[in-house]
Structures are given as C-alpha cells and as structure tokens.
Design a protein around this motif. Sequence first.
Motif, PDB file in Angstrom:
ATOM      1  N   GLU A  98       0.803  -1.179  -0.045  1.00  0.00           N
ATOM      2  CA  GLU A  98      -0.124  -0.090  -0.126  1.00  0.00           C
ATOM      3  C   GLU A  98       0.815   1.442   0.018  1.00  0.00           C
ATOM      4  N   LEU A  99       0.544   2.174  -0.908  1.00  0.00           N
ATOM      5  CA  LEU A  99       1.170   3.671  -0.831  1.00  0.00           C
ATOM      6  C   LEU A  99       0.498   4.576  -0.274  1.00  0.00           C
ATOM      7  N   TRP A 100       0.935   5.007   0.767  1.00  0.00           N
ATOM      8  CA  TRP A 100       0.415   6.093   1.665  1.00  0.00           C
ATOM      9  C   TRP A 100       1.020   7.426   1.643  1.00  0.00           C
ATOM     10  N   ARG A 101       0.242   8.394   1.567  1.00  0.00           N
ATOM     11  CA  ARG A 101       0.678  10.056   1.781  1.00  0.00           C
ATOM     12  C   ARG A 101       0.552  10.424   3.179  1.00  0.00           C
ATOM     13  N   SER A 102       1.607  10.963   3.319  1.00  0.00           N
ATOM     14  CA  SER A 102       1.935  11.630   4.752  1.00  0.00           C
ATOM     15  C   SER A 102       1.812  13.238   4.455  1.00  0.00           C
ATOM     16  N   GLU A 103       0.809  13.733   5.481  1.00  0.00           N
ATOM     17  CA  GLU A 103       0.847  15.355   5.450  1.00  0.00           C
ATOM     18  C   GLU A 103       0.753  15.901   6.755  1.00  0.00           C
ATOM     19  N   LYS A 104       1.758  16.553   7.144  1.00  0.00           N
ATOM     20  CA  LYS A 104       1.977  17.407   8.460  1.00  0.00           C
ATOM     21  C   LYS A 104       1.674  18.564   8.303  1.00  0.00           C
ATOM     22  N   ARG A 110      -1.142  13.248   9.363  1.00  0.00           N
ATOM     23  CA  ARG A 110      -2.267  12.677   8.801  1.00  0.00           C
ATOM     24  C   ARG A 110      -1.642  11.565   7.662  1.00  0.00           C
ATOM     25  N   TYR A 111      -2.335  10.577   7.674  1.00  0.00           N
ATOM     26  CA  TYR A 111      -1.685   9.743   6.467  1.00  0.00           C
ATOM     27  C   TYR A 111      -2.985   9.255   5.750  1.00  0.00           C
ATOM     28  N   SER A 112      -3.030   9.170   4.212  1.00  0.00           N
ATOM     29  CA  SER A 112      -4.155   8.716   3.497  1.00  0.00           C
ATOM     30  C   SER A 112      -3.533   7.619   2.594  1.00  0.00           C
ATOM     31  N   SER A 113      -4.255   6.863   2.324  1.00  0.00           N
ATOM     32  CA  SER A 113      -3.948   5.538   1.455  1.00  0.00           C
ATOM     33  C   SER A 113      -4.170   6.225  -0.145  1.00  0.00           C
TER      34      SER A 113
END
Length: 130
Positions: A98-104, A110-113
């Motif tokens: 799974e590829l996740w986006r990390s947003e600070k 916050r993480y979103s798939s």
Amino acid sequence: AKTLAGFSEFTLRSDRLEFRGKPGRASMIWLSFIKEQTFTKLHNALKVAVSGLVTPQTDFRDPIPHITIARMGRRFRNGSISLPLDFTKYDARVGTIELWRSEKDDSGVRYSSIAVWPLSEVSGDRPDSP
C-alpha cells in the motif's frame, strides 16, 4: 506491477515491542518483527523501482519490518505509557502493498492511502502499478 511479479503473500512474526528514537528520548513505539527473507527481497525490489522518483535517496540496507504503534510528542516521558495487550505474539499476514501519503500540519501528521496492490494477484500488465 512488474516489480511485484513473483511475490506472494507471506507472514511476519513479531519479536518485541520497543521504544525507538534518539538515545535518551524515545519518539515512537514499534512492534518489531523477525527479519524475513521475502520482506527484504520485496523491500529491495521496491527500492530499485522507485529510486528515480524519490528524493532524497534513503539507504536502508537492512530493513527492519515493523509497525509503528505510537508516536510521542516532546512532553512524553519514558515509562509513562501502558500497553495492556501482549503484542509480542502477533503474526502479520502480508498480502498487499500500500502506498500512503503523509501530510504534516500544526495539528500533527495525517496519513491517507493512495493505492493498494495485492501480492497474490499481481499480473505485471498494469503500467500504473509499481
């Protein structure tokens, strides 16, 4: 998907629950797993596949399979956390990548798939896959 061709589901067996971070200041709790050859081969294949897309380059020669249980802020004091469950006897079946986006932002991370690829069903003919 060509990168994932030849990989199928595998199991990771937990080994320990540990505090990780800088010496004297834990910043996270990990559930670490026993090193597993399929995990390491998969890590290396993915690293090569994305090497032209990721900057800066990382150098994890000996990756440690783990799950981050918690991240602690600056106010955390070692010993001030209680984990009542026995996380040390946990098997994790790995059947997808799974590829996740990390947003600070100011409130935290916050993480979103972004995408999921099943290992057992990868065919190698989808150009949008890793």
